[in-house]
Design an enzyme around this catalytic site. Structure first.
Site, PDB file in Angstrom:
ATOM      1  N   CYS A  98       0.732  -1.121  -0.142  1.00 42.39           N
ATOM      2  CA  CYS A  98      -0.004   0.218   0.167  1.00 42.39           C
ATOM      3  C   CYS A  98       0.899   1.174   0.006  1.00 42.39           C
ATOM      4  O   CYS A  98       1.784   1.475  -0.904  1.00 42.39           O
ATOM      5  CB  CYS A  98      -0.689  -0.167   1.201  1.00 42.39           C
TER       6      CYS A  98
ATOM      7  N   HIS B 254      -3.529  -5.996   1.038  1.00 45.22           N
ATOM      8  CA  HIS B 254      -2.822  -6.013   2.349  1.00 45.22           C
ATOM      9  C   HIS B 254      -2.716  -7.555   2.684  1.00 45.22           C
ATOM     10  O   HIS B 254      -3.711  -7.956   3.520  1.00 45.22           O
ATOM     11  CB  HIS B 254      -3.725  -5.138   3.545  1.00 45.22           C
TER      12      HIS B 254
ATOM     13  N   GLU C 276      -1.069  -8.784   4.896  1.00 47.63           N
ATOM     14  CA  GLU C 276      -0.957  -8.828   6.708  1.00 47.63           C
ATOM     15  C   GLU C 276      -2.485  -8.979   7.123  1.00 47.63           C
ATOM     16  O   GLU C 276      -2.579  -9.137   8.539  1.00 47.63           O
ATOM     17  CB  GLU C 276      -0.072  -7.889   7.133  1.00 47.63           C
TER      18      GLU C 276
END
Lengths: 82, 219
Positions: free
Chosen positions: B89, B195, B197
């Site tokens: 990002c 993302h 994560e």
């Protein structure tokens, strides 16, 4: 001597500018229908301490190339004020 | 394999990244403040991650000021020596500004901040579901560069629909050629808008992010 420099940073002409598009829509909503296109950029002013106008211009050019503008998406114009 | 996560003022996915790597992938993680520049505890087998967020308030352009942080000078050296670097990002935006990845990320075509799950296609045609959250994620590069990226296999993830094909609705930001993530020519620097994560725990009902780390050779 302090030189005053104005820098215009604009999105490249063939790139879609969503911010300009949004502002264009807003102007249409105000009834300003004769505005055909809007593009939004940045206006940056620098005060540069330099020995000559050329030196100040070089510093501004350096600042634009290294940080103030990204040539992949923007172009810039430098204007010396004094 | 150790991980370093760089923290800039305005990073807000740094802790998510740390938690994900430590708790879900069982990795050793060292947090790195942007004003430091010591990376001597890492070898080129390790990976430095630039997390998501709004480094330096997205002032001037997203990632433009973070690129000049002392730690970024070390990260650039680390990458040039062959060390692995992943930008997610805002981290992707920083890598593009730093010149470690080609192209740039522009404001979403919709002019909206988009926060939702999207489908991604891998180079093996696997479809993953990974969340995105960004306002400036429209990958842009010249046609010649885009051709080059595709020919070299540098496009690592593209946006797609649930069945793995492209349609008018699957591109969340208007990215050129549906590009969601790329790597550099040498294959050690990766950038992606989604993302991973945020999708590594069964508690969050999505573990596709683990596959992302595996595909990148980071797990």
């Amino acid at each position: 001597m302090t030189y005053h420099v104005q820098i215009k940073v604009m999105p490249l002409k063939d790139l879609l500018d969503p911010q300009g598009k949004a502002v264009h829509g807003g102007l249409h909503n105000l009834g300003l229908n004769n505005i055909e296109d809007v593009r939004v950029g940045k206006h940056i002013t620098l005060n540069i301490n330099a020995a000559s106008e050329q030196e100040a211009k070089n510093a501004a050019e350096d600042a634009c190339k290294k940080l103030l503008a990204n040539p992949v998406m923007e172009f810039y114009e430098i204007e010396m004020i004094n | 394999m150790k991980f370093g996560v760089v923290v800039f003022p305005g990073s807000n996915c740094d802790r998510d990244m740390q938690q994900s790597l430590q708790n879900d992938l069982g990795k050793e993680v060292i947090m790195l403040w942007h004003k430091d520049k010591d990376l001597s505890m890492f070898t080129t087998e390790d990976c430095i991650i630039l997390p998501g967020g709004f480094s330096f308030g997205d002032y001037l352009r997203c990632g433009a000021i973070a690129r000049f942080s002392p730690m970024m000078q070390s990260v650039i050296d680390f990458a040039n020596k062959g060390g692995k670097v992943l930008g997610v990002c805002n981290g992707f935006q920083v890598l593009c500004e730093a010149g470690l990845l080609p192209g740039t990320l522009l404001q979403n075509e919709s002019q909206q901040f988009v926060c939702k799950n999207v489908h991604l296609k891998t180079n093996d045609n696997e479809v993953l579901t990974i969340p995105i959250a960004h306002g400036e994620g429209r990958y842009y590069a010249s046609d010649e560069l885009l051709d080059e990226l595709q020919e070299n296999g540098q496009v690592i993830f593209t946006y797609c629909n649930e069945s793995g094909s492209e349609d008018d609705f699957c591109n969340p930001n208007g990215a050129c050629r549906y590009i969601a993530g790329i790597r550099n020519k040498a294959g050690n620097v990766f950038g992606m808008m989604p993302h991973p994560e945020r999708a590594t725990s069964s508690l969050l009902n999505n573990t596709d992010g683990i596959k992302v780390f595996s595909i990148l050779g980071l797990n």
